[in-house]
Motif scaffolding. Structure first.
Motif, PDB file in Angstrom:
ATOM      1  N   ARG A 309       1.209  15.346   2.375  1.00  0.00           N
ATOM      2  CA  ARG A 309       1.756  15.287   0.978  1.00  0.00           C
ATOM      3  C   ARG A 309       0.520  14.874  -0.043  1.00  0.00           C
ATOM      4  O   ARG A 309      -0.445  14.194   0.745  1.00  0.00           O
ATOM      5  CB  ARG A 309       2.706  14.063   1.025  1.00  0.00           C
ATOM      6  N   GLN A 310       0.376  15.580  -1.109  1.00  0.00           N
ATOM      7  CA  GLN A 310      -0.864  15.201  -1.711  1.00  0.00           C
ATOM      8  C   GLN A 310      -0.936  13.906  -2.451  1.00  0.00           C
ATOM      9  O   GLN A 310      -1.828  13.035  -2.462  1.00  0.00           O
ATOM     10  CB  GLN A 310      -0.802  16.172  -3.097  1.00  0.00           C
ATOM     11  N   ASP A 311       0.451  13.429  -2.656  1.00  0.00           N
ATOM     12  CA  ASP A 311       0.572  12.114  -3.138  1.00  0.00           C
ATOM     13  C   ASP A 311       0.105  11.060  -2.062  1.00  0.00           C
ATOM     14  O   ASP A 311      -0.486   9.825  -2.235  1.00  0.00           O
ATOM     15  CB  ASP A 311       1.709  11.507  -3.691  1.00  0.00           C
ATOM     16  N   LEU A 312       0.343  11.258  -1.010  1.00  0.00           N
ATOM     17  CA  LEU A 312      -0.180  10.456   0.182  1.00  0.00           C
ATOM     18  C   LEU A 312      -1.509  10.401   0.339  1.00  0.00           C
ATOM     19  O   LEU A 312      -2.221   9.441   0.660  1.00  0.00           O
ATOM     20  CB  LEU A 312       0.688  10.762   1.462  1.00  0.00           C
ATOM     21  N   LEU A 313      -1.967  11.817   0.399  1.00  0.00           N
ATOM     22  CA  LEU A 313      -3.482  11.871   0.183  1.00  0.00           C
ATOM     23  C   LEU A 313      -4.264  11.129  -0.694  1.00  0.00           C
ATOM     24  O   LEU A 313      -5.104  10.431  -0.424  1.00  0.00           O
ATOM     25  CB  LEU A 313      -3.941  13.376   0.204  1.00  0.00           C
ATOM     26  N   TYR A 314      -3.732  11.013  -2.039  1.00  0.00           N
ATOM     27  CA  TYR A 314      -4.383  10.041  -2.923  1.00  0.00           C
ATOM     28  C   TYR A 314      -4.342   8.673  -2.605  1.00  0.00           C
ATOM     29  O   TYR A 314      -5.066   7.940  -2.973  1.00  0.00           O
ATOM     30  CB  TYR A 314      -3.459  10.482  -4.406  1.00  0.00           C
ATOM     31  N   ARG A 315      -3.146   8.354  -1.938  1.00  0.00           N
ATOM     32  CA  ARG A 315      -2.983   6.998  -1.787  1.00  0.00           C
ATOM     33  C   ARG A 315      -3.915   6.412  -0.511  1.00  0.00           C
ATOM     34  O   ARG A 315      -4.331   5.228  -0.859  1.00  0.00           O
ATOM     35  CB  ARG A 315      -1.485   6.728  -1.246  1.00  0.00           C
ATOM     36  N   ILE A 316      -4.057   7.165   0.435  1.00  0.00           N
ATOM     37  CA  ILE A 316      -4.826   6.844   1.415  1.00  0.00           C
ATOM     38  C   ILE A 316      -6.472   7.030   1.007  1.00  0.00           C
ATOM     39  O   ILE A 316      -7.257   6.343   1.993  1.00  0.00           O
ATOM     40  CB  ILE A 316      -4.550   7.483   2.789  1.00  0.00           C
ATOM     41  N   ASN A 317      -6.900   7.780   0.263  1.00  0.00           N
ATOM     42  CA  ASN A 317      -8.203   8.235   0.251  1.00  0.00           C
ATOM     43  C   ASN A 317      -8.858   7.667  -1.208  1.00  0.00           C
ATOM     44  O   ASN A 317      -9.492   8.201  -2.052  1.00  0.00           O
ATOM     45  CB  ASN A 317      -8.067   9.831   0.097  1.00  0.00           C
ATOM     46  N   THR A 318      -8.697   6.323  -1.442  1.00  0.00           N
ATOM     47  CA  THR A 318      -9.212   5.780  -2.597  1.00  0.00           C
ATOM     48  C   THR A 318     -10.777   5.721  -2.184  1.00  0.00           C
ATOM     49  O   THR A 318     -11.314   6.145  -3.347  1.00  0.00           O
ATOM     50  CB  THR A 318      -8.834   4.347  -2.717  1.00  0.00           C
ATOM     51  N   ILE A 319     -11.329   5.744  -1.349  1.00  0.00           N
ATOM     52  CA  ILE A 319     -12.605   5.604  -0.775  1.00  0.00           C
ATOM     53  C   ILE A 319     -12.731   6.791   0.256  1.00  0.00           C
ATOM     54  O   ILE A 319     -12.000   6.519   1.315  1.00  0.00           O
ATOM     55  CB  ILE A 319     -13.425   4.467  -0.423  1.00  0.00           C
TER      56      ILE A 319
END
Length: 457
Positions: A309-319
């Protein structure tokens, strides 16, 4: 002072219930009352109580207390950490002793004195919290013990590529930002996760690691979020998940690309709401963790293929912290050799003083598909096998990659046949060791398992 605690009062006398509720609600956050004891299991499943005040007799003209003892057993079977206070108008020492032996935290007579009731309830709530803390610490210690038994080495490197990694760690560590560590197998992603934790404001709390690549798909949800007793066939007791165990500390999810697509919304929800729910429970628990994930997969490509999921990737990938493969930091090889040599000559009690220049050059010329992990295994084997006081070039048996297609031991260029043959050779070479074969092939353990099943190997 802020009121805390939630109490359930069960009695067939509505006057008793009203009196208890009116008095106790002045001192605790929530007081629920119920006349029908048969609803106790449903209430305990729905709400998170600290204490149950339980009448001993629900049948008119009965004073034996047997009903109270029966429901006491059922309550403690549902929640062993629950503090239960039995109440009765026919109290005596024998019933009190029997109740405590069965697991009750205390025993009060009605009509009660309000001050005595409050003191008893407060003590019971404290006891309940202590039991829950003890259960959590027991589970936490078991996880930490297993975690500490895993090999651990410091991050070694002076190359420009590693300097950039160190700089990122220093900038990010003190924040609570979610971090995604990317890199090939064997590059040291867990070491970076631990370094982030040690330098964080959570360093005094726990670091909990979960290898998502080693978990069967059926256990993902239970492992992360926990389960209640009886939630599924093998759930013989309630168990906290890794989110609960890591509360206050850092949760490291290794090989995050292996998380099943159907579970990804639950992980996303937990990260957004800071709440989790055990399997088989309707109750939610607040969690406070710093999330660090790692993967050797291209999560961007997985998003395009609708496997992540793209929204999960955004959530885990702050840095994102990108770890370079060993072939891009060859200048670090002498330092790594020195570190592993010191470790294994001590372990195997060998008088080895160093490594020849020829051997070092030989190792620098190798491609290292297994990265640092492969180098460590090579040094360990050399230490075991050598009869010299210096490691020689001949002590290192490195796997060379084929130079051209003619060297592939297959007829034709059918990709599945090529893959099947390469996997079989890797498994033979490592004598069936899944982890070592997966490292050499550049696969996760889960990916290799799937291929072994696919080809019937």
């Amino acid at each position: 002072m802020k009121k805390t605690g939630r109490i359930l009062v069960v009695d067939d006398d509505t006057d008793v219930l009203n009196a208890a509720r009116l008095y106790l609600k002045q001192h605790v956050e929530k007081v629920d009352v119920e006349t029908n004891p048969k609803l106790i299991p449903a209430l305990l499943k729905e709400y998170d109580y600290d204490t149950v005040l339980l009448d001993m007799n629900f049948t008119e003209d009965v004073s034996s207390g047997e009903e109270g003892f029966t429901w006491l057993e059922k309550i403690l079977e549902i929640d062993p950490a629950m503090a239960v206070v039995l109440i009765t108008a026919y109290g005596d020492v024998e019933k009190a002793v029997q109740a405590v032996k069965m697991g009750a935290s205390d025993f009060v007579l009605k009509p009660w004195q309000n001050e005595k009731l409050l003191a008893t309830v407060t003590s019971a709530m404290n006891l309940s919290q202590s039991k829950r803390d003890s259960q959590r610490l027991k589970t936490q210690n078991a996880v930490l013990k297993a975690d500490m038994e895993q090999p651990y080495q410091n991050i070694i490197g002076e190359s420009r590529a590693m300097e950039q990694v160190f700089q990122t760690i220093e900038k990010v560590a003190k924040t609570d930002a979610n971090v995604l560590i990317t890199g090939e197998n064997g590059t040291g992603k867990e070491l970076v996760a631990r370094a982030l934790h040690r330098r964080s404001n959570r360093s005094e709390n726990v670091f909990i690691s979960v290898d998502m690549g080693a978990l069967p798909e059926s256990l993902f949800e239970s492992e992360l979020f926990g389960h209640e007793k009886g939630a599924f066939t093998d759930a013989k007791e309630s168990r906290a998940g890794r989110f609960e165990i890591a509360n206050g500390g850092t949760l490291f999810l290794d090989e995050i690309g292996n998380i099943p697509l159907q579970l990804q919304p639950k992980l996303l929800s937990a990260l957004q709401t800071h709440e989790i729910r055990r399997i088989g429970s309707n109750k939610t628990s607040k969690i406070n963790i710093r999330l660090v994930c790692a993967t050797n997969e291209n999560l961007g490509e997985m998003v395009k293929n609708q496997d992540f999921r793209q929204d999960l990737l955004y959530r885990i990938n702050t840095i994102e912290v990108k770890l370079p493969p060993l072939r891009e930091r060859m200048e670090d090889i002498p330092l790594l050799i020195e570190h592993f040599l010191k470790k294994y000559r001590t372990k195997y009690k060998k008088e080895i003083h160093g490594i020849t220049e020829q051997a070092t050059d030989h190792l620098k010329e190798y491609h290292w598909p297994g990265n640092i992990r492969e180098l460590e295994h090579a040094v360990e084997r050399a230490v075991i096998m050598t009869d010299e006081d210096e490691l020689q070039k001949g002590d290192f048996l490195l796997t060379s990659r084929p130079e051209n297609n003619d060297q592939l031991p297959v007829a034709g260029l059918n990709l599945e046949e090529v893959e099947k043959t390469v996997i079989r050779k890797a498994m033979d070479k490592h004598e069936g060791n899944i982890s070592h074969a997966a490292d050499e092939l550049g696969l996760t353990r889960a990916s290799l398992y799937r291929r072994l099943e696919k080809y019937g190997l």
